[in-house]
Design an enzyme around this catalytic site. Structure first.
Site, PDB file in Angstrom:
ATOM      1  CB  CYS A 109       4.652 -31.882 -22.616  1.00 11.43           C
ATOM      2  SG  CYS A 109       2.910 -31.363 -22.448  1.00 11.43           S
ATOM      3  CG  ASP A 118       4.090 -33.421 -14.398  1.00  8.85           C
ATOM      4  OD1 ASP A 118       3.543 -32.584 -14.581  1.00  8.85           O
ATOM      5  OD2 ASP A 118       4.668 -33.935 -15.551  1.00  8.85           O
ATOM      6  CG  HIS A 153       4.687 -30.731 -17.179  1.00  4.26           C
ATOM      7  ND1 HIS A 153       4.482 -32.032 -17.526  1.00  4.26           N
ATOM      8  CD2 HIS A 153       4.609 -29.976 -18.327  1.00  4.26           C
ATOM      9  CE1 HIS A 153       4.141 -32.146 -18.801  1.00  4.26           C
ATOM     10  NE2 HIS A 153       4.561 -30.981 -19.274  1.00  4.26           N
TER      11      HIS A 153
END
Length: 420
Positions: free
Chosen positions: A234, A328, A362
């Site tokens: 991230c 994601d 994600h």
């Protein structure tokens, strides 16, 4: 008499376990249930239905689940499907050294959609799932500005060094570092905001902080080679790509569902300033369950006005691996990774790799981590949607964990005589 066996009963969370039920009537529908209590006392649970064979047995390596939280042959499904009783909680191990997660397994000799509190299982078992192997040391780090925790494998070493970072939740998450140390890496879980005396919120990013961390790890007597690896997800993957681009100490980089440019917060490194591409909160989508999808809030880095925000990863000393889930819903990470790889190739850098996992979201984490579709964030009023599908996502976690370790082992080993 019904029995429920699990092997091994004590293991690391990234290791598979074998679950079998036996001593039951033939061709009978049974219910298997798993549950644990996290460090805050919250319950996470999962359920699956099976049909016994002619000998009255169920073997999760061979027997398909007929329903429940998943179906089909899925030996680790009960672990993957653990979900919170209170919605939008994410299962995260905070104290990796002190205790394992104790997972309770229960066998009911019939179809039990919702067992009553007084309904006793026919057989039970309790297993321990640890985030750290015996002998691994945890050393709190307060060196100069650097804050975090260093995990060292047992033995004399030296070991390949890795800096490990997470994303926009801030603080210090250690569970991946402790597992990396359990697999032979000297791993520095690095905080960069909302921890100790670091800023509470992430403002402009000073890359010299991360350089100080890399220099610290490179100089540690138990770290081998002429550089270190970086693993991050991230927002942390954005930091990792910047480190790979500008810091000579970085020998290999793994970016998990990140971006190819500086976003939101500007990045400085001495006289160098990369202005962050603005976020567009008005583009946030609210899903039908009341959670936020942030994918559209990040602008297209190909726009001419953003060209100076793109990280020139072709300058990186070492190879870069992008691990990406194509479902994601937090970042458009597949697009960003493709853009990064394309840029590198245009500039003659051939060691940028992209591994995409269909159906993954994600939060690509180590194996054994339950699938988390949605969870609350401390910085948003509504929970965030991470994306992915349970079985494909968790299978991707198993595969990507092996790929990650092989990549790091291949690219950050070297002679201590050449250490920076």
């Amino acid at each position: 008499m019904a029995s429920l066996t699990v092997s091994p009963e004590i293991s690391l969370v990234d290791e598979p376990v074998k679950i079998q039920a036996w001593g039951l009537p033939s061709e009978q529908v049974i219910t298997l249930r798993a549950w644990l209590k996290d460090e805050k006392g919250q319950i996470f649970h999962s359920t699956a239905f099976y049909k016994t064979d002619m000998e009255g047995k169920v073997d999760l390596e061979k027997s398909p689940a007929t329903g429940g939280d998943f179906y089909g042959v899925c030996p680790m499904g009960l672990f993957w499907a653990l979900k919170p009783t209170i919605p939008f909680l994410r299962l995260v191990k905070r104290d990796v050294m002190g205790s394992p997660f104790s997972i309770h397994l229960e066998l009911y000799p019939s179809l039990m959609l919702n067992p009553a509190p007084d309904e006793l299982p026919a057989a039970t078992n309790v297993i321990e799932r640890w985030y750290v192997a015996p002998g691994v040391q945890r050393i709190p780090i307060r060196e100069g500005r650097v804050r975090g925790a260093l995990f060292l494998p047992s033995g004399e070493g030296p070991f390949p060094g890795v800096i490990d970072m997470f994303g926009g939740v801030g603080g210090l998450l250690e569970f991946r570092s402790s597992l990396l140390a359990s697999r032979g890496f000297a791993s520095l879980a690095l905080a960069y905001f909302a921890y100790d005396d670091l800023p509470s919120f992430l403002g402009d990013v000073d890359l010299k902080y991360f350089e100080e961390a890399a220099q610290f790890l490179c100089s540690h007597p138990k770290v081998s080679g002429d550089g270190v690896g970086v693993v991050a997800i991230c927002k942390g993957a954005e930091m990792a790509l910047a480190m790979a681009t500008y810091l000579p100490q970085v020998a290999a980089t793994v970016c998990i569902n990140g971006t190819n440019a500086v976003n939101g917060n500007s990045l400085t490194y001495g006289d160098l300033v990369l202005t962050g591409i603005p976020y567009y909160p008005e583009r946030i989508l609210i899903t039908d369950i009341g959670a936020l999808s942030l994918t559209n809030s990040m602008d297209d880095p190909r726009k001419p006005e953003h060209k100076d925000s793109i990280l020139p990863l072709e300058k990186a000393r070492g190879p870069i691996l992008f691990l990406v889930g194509d479902k994601d819903q937090n970042y458009n990470s597949l697009f960003f990774a493709r853009e990064a790889k394309s840029r590198a190739e245009k500039h003659g850098k051939k060691d940028v790799y992209l591994q995409c996992y269909p159906g993954a979201g994600h939060l690509l984490e180590p194996p054994g981590s339950p699938f988390c579709l949605v969870s609350q964030s401390p910085f948003f009023p509504l929970p965030l949607t991470w994306g992915g599908e349970l079985l494909t996502h968790c299978r991707a976690q198993e595969t990507s964990w092996k790929v990650l370790q092989e990549f790091l082992n291949r690219n950050i080993k070297g002679s201590r005589r050449n250490k920076l």
